[in-house]
Design an enzyme around this catalytic site. Sequence first.
Site, PDB file in Angstrom:
ATOM      1  N   HIS A 118     -75.788 -56.174 -16.422  1.00  0.00           N
ATOM      2  CA  HIS A 118     -74.476 -55.514 -16.533  1.00  0.00           C
ATOM      3  C   HIS A 118     -74.405 -54.535 -15.359  1.00  0.00           C
ATOM      4  O   HIS A 118     -75.405 -53.894 -15.028  1.00  0.00           O
ATOM      5  CB  HIS A 118     -74.400 -54.789 -17.891  1.00  0.00           C
ATOM      6  CG  HIS A 118     -73.121 -54.061 -18.161  1.00  0.00           C
ATOM      7  ND1 HIS A 118     -71.884 -54.488 -17.701  1.00  0.00           N
ATOM      8  CD2 HIS A 118     -72.877 -52.914 -18.846  1.00  0.00           C
ATOM      9  CE1 HIS A 118     -70.950 -53.645 -18.111  1.00  0.00           C
ATOM     10  NE2 HIS A 118     -71.529 -52.680 -18.801  1.00  0.00           N
TER      11      HIS A 118
ATOM     12  N   GLN B 215     -81.264 -58.884 -25.053  1.00  0.00           N
ATOM     13  CA  GLN B 215     -81.322 -59.728 -23.847  1.00  0.00           C
ATOM     14  C   GLN B 215     -82.757 -59.963 -23.395  1.00  0.00           C
ATOM     15  O   GLN B 215     -83.115 -61.061 -22.973  1.00  0.00           O
ATOM     16  CB  GLN B 215     -80.525 -59.078 -22.700  1.00  0.00           C
ATOM     17  CG  GLN B 215     -79.020 -59.096 -22.888  1.00  0.00           C
ATOM     18  CD  GLN B 215     -78.419 -60.496 -22.787  1.00  0.00           C
ATOM     19  OE1 GLN B 215     -78.884 -61.356 -22.029  1.00  0.00           O
ATOM     20  NE2 GLN B 215     -77.386 -60.739 -23.557  1.00  0.00           N
TER      21      GLN B 215
ATOM     22  N   GLU C 196     -77.814 -46.845 -21.241  1.00  0.00           N
ATOM     23  CA  GLU C 196     -77.897 -45.386 -21.172  1.00  0.00           C
ATOM     24  C   GLU C 196     -79.319 -44.890 -20.906  1.00  0.00           C
ATOM     25  O   GLU C 196     -79.516 -43.744 -20.527  1.00  0.00           O
ATOM     26  CB  GLU C 196     -77.301 -44.761 -22.438  1.00  0.00           C
ATOM     27  CG  GLU C 196     -77.989 -45.077 -23.737  1.00  0.00           C
ATOM     28  CD  GLU C 196     -77.710 -46.477 -24.308  1.00  0.00           C
ATOM     29  OE1 GLU C 196     -76.965 -47.269 -23.694  1.00  0.00           O
ATOM     30  OE2 GLU C 196     -78.278 -46.763 -25.373  1.00  0.00           O
TER      31      GLU C 196
ATOM     32  N   SER D 134     -91.314 -53.132 -29.669  1.00  0.00           N
ATOM     33  CA  SER D 134     -91.047 -54.280 -28.791  1.00  0.00           C
ATOM     34  C   SER D 134     -92.329 -54.806 -28.158  1.00  0.00           C
ATOM     35  O   SER D 134     -92.505 -56.011 -27.985  1.00  0.00           O
ATOM     36  CB  SER D 134     -90.076 -53.886 -27.678  1.00  0.00           C
ATOM     37  OG  SER D 134     -88.817 -53.613 -28.205  1.00  0.00           O
TER      38      SER D 134
HETATM   39  P1  NDP Z   1     -81.509 -53.503 -26.333  1.00  0.00           P
HETATM   40  O1  NDP Z   1     -81.049 -52.211 -26.892  1.00  0.00           O
HETATM   41  O2  NDP Z   1     -81.536 -54.677 -27.239  1.00  0.00           O
HETATM   42  O3  NDP Z   1     -82.959 -53.317 -25.664  1.00  0.00           O
HETATM   43  C1  NDP Z   1     -83.818 -52.389 -25.997  1.00  0.00           C
HETATM   44  C2  NDP Z   1     -85.177 -52.675 -25.317  1.00  0.00           C
HETATM   45  O4  NDP Z   1     -85.427 -51.653 -24.365  1.00  0.00           O
HETATM   46  C3  NDP Z   1     -86.256 -52.631 -26.362  1.00  0.00           C
HETATM   47  O5  NDP Z   1     -87.237 -53.598 -26.056  1.00  0.00           O
HETATM   48  C4  NDP Z   1     -86.820 -51.225 -26.184  1.00  0.00           C
HETATM   49  O6  NDP Z   1     -88.164 -51.116 -26.563  1.00  0.00           O
HETATM   50  C5  NDP Z   1     -86.696 -51.059 -24.682  1.00  0.00           C
HETATM   51  N1  NDP Z   1     -86.699 -49.650 -24.282  1.00  0.00           N
HETATM   52  C6  NDP Z   1     -85.836 -48.683 -24.644  1.00  0.00           C
HETATM   53  N2  NDP Z   1     -86.149 -47.527 -24.074  1.00  0.00           N
HETATM   54  C7  NDP Z   1     -87.260 -47.757 -23.330  1.00  0.00           C
HETATM   55  C8  NDP Z   1     -88.093 -46.948 -22.492  1.00  0.00           C
HETATM   56  N3  NDP Z   1     -87.827 -45.651 -22.327  1.00  0.00           N
HETATM   57  N4  NDP Z   1     -89.145 -47.531 -21.870  1.00  0.00           N
HETATM   58  C9  NDP Z   1     -89.407 -48.827 -22.055  1.00  0.00           C
HETATM   59  N5  NDP Z   1     -88.653 -49.665 -22.830  1.00  0.00           N
HETATM   60  C10 NDP Z   1     -87.614 -49.120 -23.460  1.00  0.00           C
HETATM   61  O7  NDP Z   1     -80.674 -53.804 -25.007  1.00  0.00           O
HETATM   62  P2  NDP Z   1     -79.670 -55.015 -24.734  1.00  0.00           P
HETATM   63  O8  NDP Z   1     -80.456 -56.279 -24.635  1.00  0.00           O
HETATM   64  O9  NDP Z   1     -78.507 -54.941 -25.669  1.00  0.00           O
HETATM   65  O10 NDP Z   1     -79.106 -54.637 -23.293  1.00  0.00           O
HETATM   66  C11 NDP Z   1     -79.883 -54.793 -22.125  1.00  0.00           C
HETATM   67  C12 NDP Z   1     -78.944 -54.975 -20.945  1.00  0.00           C
HETATM   68  O11 NDP Z   1     -78.240 -56.209 -21.090  1.00  0.00           O
HETATM   69  C13 NDP Z   1     -77.861 -53.906 -20.819  1.00  0.00           C
HETATM   70  O12 NDP Z   1     -77.642 -53.690 -19.449  1.00  0.00           O
HETATM   71  C14 NDP Z   1     -76.637 -54.563 -21.453  1.00  0.00           C
HETATM   72  O13 NDP Z   1     -75.409 -54.073 -20.966  1.00  0.00           O
HETATM   73  C15 NDP Z   1     -76.839 -55.992 -21.003  1.00  0.00           C
HETATM   74  N6  NDP Z   1     -76.167 -56.989 -21.828  1.00  0.00           N
HETATM   75  C16 NDP Z   1     -76.394 -56.991 -23.190  1.00  0.00           C
HETATM   76  C17 NDP Z   1     -75.833 -57.945 -23.975  1.00  0.00           C
HETATM   77  C18 NDP Z   1     -76.271 -58.078 -25.395  1.00  0.00           C
HETATM   78  O14 NDP Z   1     -76.179 -59.153 -25.920  1.00  0.00           O
HETATM   79  N7  NDP Z   1     -76.755 -57.057 -26.095  1.00  0.00           N
HETATM   80  C19 NDP Z   1     -74.859 -58.939 -23.435  1.00  0.00           C
HETATM   81  C20 NDP Z   1     -74.804 -58.954 -21.991  1.00  0.00           C
HETATM   82  C21 NDP Z   1     -75.404 -57.954 -21.242  1.00  0.00           C
HETATM   83  P3  NDP Z   1     -88.657 -50.222 -27.829  1.00  0.00           P
HETATM   84  O15 NDP Z   1     -88.865 -51.183 -28.957  1.00  0.00           O
HETATM   85  O16 NDP Z   1     -89.923 -49.616 -27.332  1.00  0.00           O
HETATM   86  O17 NDP Z   1     -87.585 -49.208 -28.107  1.00  0.00           O
HETATM   87 MG    MG Z   2     -71.119 -55.024 -22.431  1.00  0.00          MG
END
Ligand code: NDP
Ligand code: MG
Length: 336
Positions: A107, A28, A83, A52
């Site tokens: 979400h 997202q 999470e 990222s």
């Molecule tokens: P992703 O797993 O794709 O996102 C991960 C991102 O978070 C990466 O850029 C990662 O960076 C970063 N990240 C993880 N841990 C940390 C940290 N400790 N500090 C800083 N950055 C961090 O997530 P989604 O896009 O799937 O989901 C995001 C939200 O959107 C959620 O609330 C989900 O429910 C909602 N949503 C998701 C959908 C989807 O299509 N997937 C659909 C609709 C809603 P790094 O590379 O450094 O790990």
């Molecule tokens: Mg969902």
Amino acid sequence: MAKVFYDQDIFDEVLKAKKIAVIGYGSQGHAHALNLKDSGFDVVVGLREGKSWDKAAKDGVAVCSVAEATAQADVVMVLLPDERQPQVYEESIKANLKPGSALVFAHGFNVHFSQVVPPANVDVFLVAPKGPGHLVRRTYQEGAGVPALFAVHQDYSGQAREVALAYAKAIGSARAGVLETTFQEETETDLFGEQAVLCGGVTSLVKAGFETLTEAGYQPEVAYFECLHELKLIVDLMYEGGLENMRYSISDTAQWGDFVSGPRVVNEETKARMKEILEDIQSGAFAKGWILENQANRPQFNAINAKENNHPIEKVGRELRELMPFVKPKQPVMSR
Ligand code: NDP
Ligand code: MG
Ligand code: MG
């Protein structure tokens, strides 16, 4: 019929003067950040150093730490994995939120199940696209969009609704339709949809069909085409014109089989199981299990994931897709 908002119903000036921090650059995150930027808004991405961060920098988006991005922003969209959100919120977001700013989610999980408890002096709302992030980006670039839900949990500024709608428009969702909901409804229906139908329901149906055919001695390649590959073609017809449109295209034999055999596969017993799944979501039992699974470093999640990736349908699928280069998107999602 529920009110559905489209581009022409939404005044997005309210967002023009604001700085938007997108926290996370995954599925997202990359889509929101790039769509907001292309729509002319002022965006900064908040991340830790790593994969990222490098990708966002390469895409030409301003990047800084989560704390710095939050401190600069009037709108903070949290797009970290659900999470991880509680910990990052406590460590880097909470203390840096400007009074009167907006804390936004895609979400409702963490707010609804009290894993993030925002302060009283900010707006809290959600804008939840009803589709994968990579399609939020791809459809935007094609001049279309993915529909979205929005909900206001806390309206400190008195403007939360307008800002939420403007945000939905800015990411392209108001081209497809934006609907108002509550955090409770979004959270519970999203979890139910992905568990019972879209992800859990469909993967189990596909595997059961594949296993039934191969156990009866049919070739795995034939079973793969029948139970997985063709599903997309059928779902596209449903997406374009509902069940009726799909049934118009299939043969009358297929339609008769649909009528007499579909209810033998998904029956009253299946629906009773769906009701149990919904009750576990509503009671918080599902949320509790998932929160504890993460605290334990995902022993079950990892074990099941490894087993699933080795299912015979995955092995034959990998081989067949190698020979069908056209099924691959131009930018494969899994390598991004
Ligand atoms: P992703 O797993 O794709 O996102 C991960 C991102 O978070 C990466 O850029 C990662 O960076 C970063 N990240 C993880 N841990 C940390 C940290 N400790 N500090 C800083 N950055 C961090 O997530 P989604 O896009 O799937 O989901 C995001 C939200 O959107 C959620 O609330 C989900 O429910 C909602 N949503 C998701 C959908 C989807 O299509 N997937 C659909 C609709 C809603 P790094 O590379 O450094 O790990
Ligand atoms: Mg969902
Ligand atoms: Mg969903």
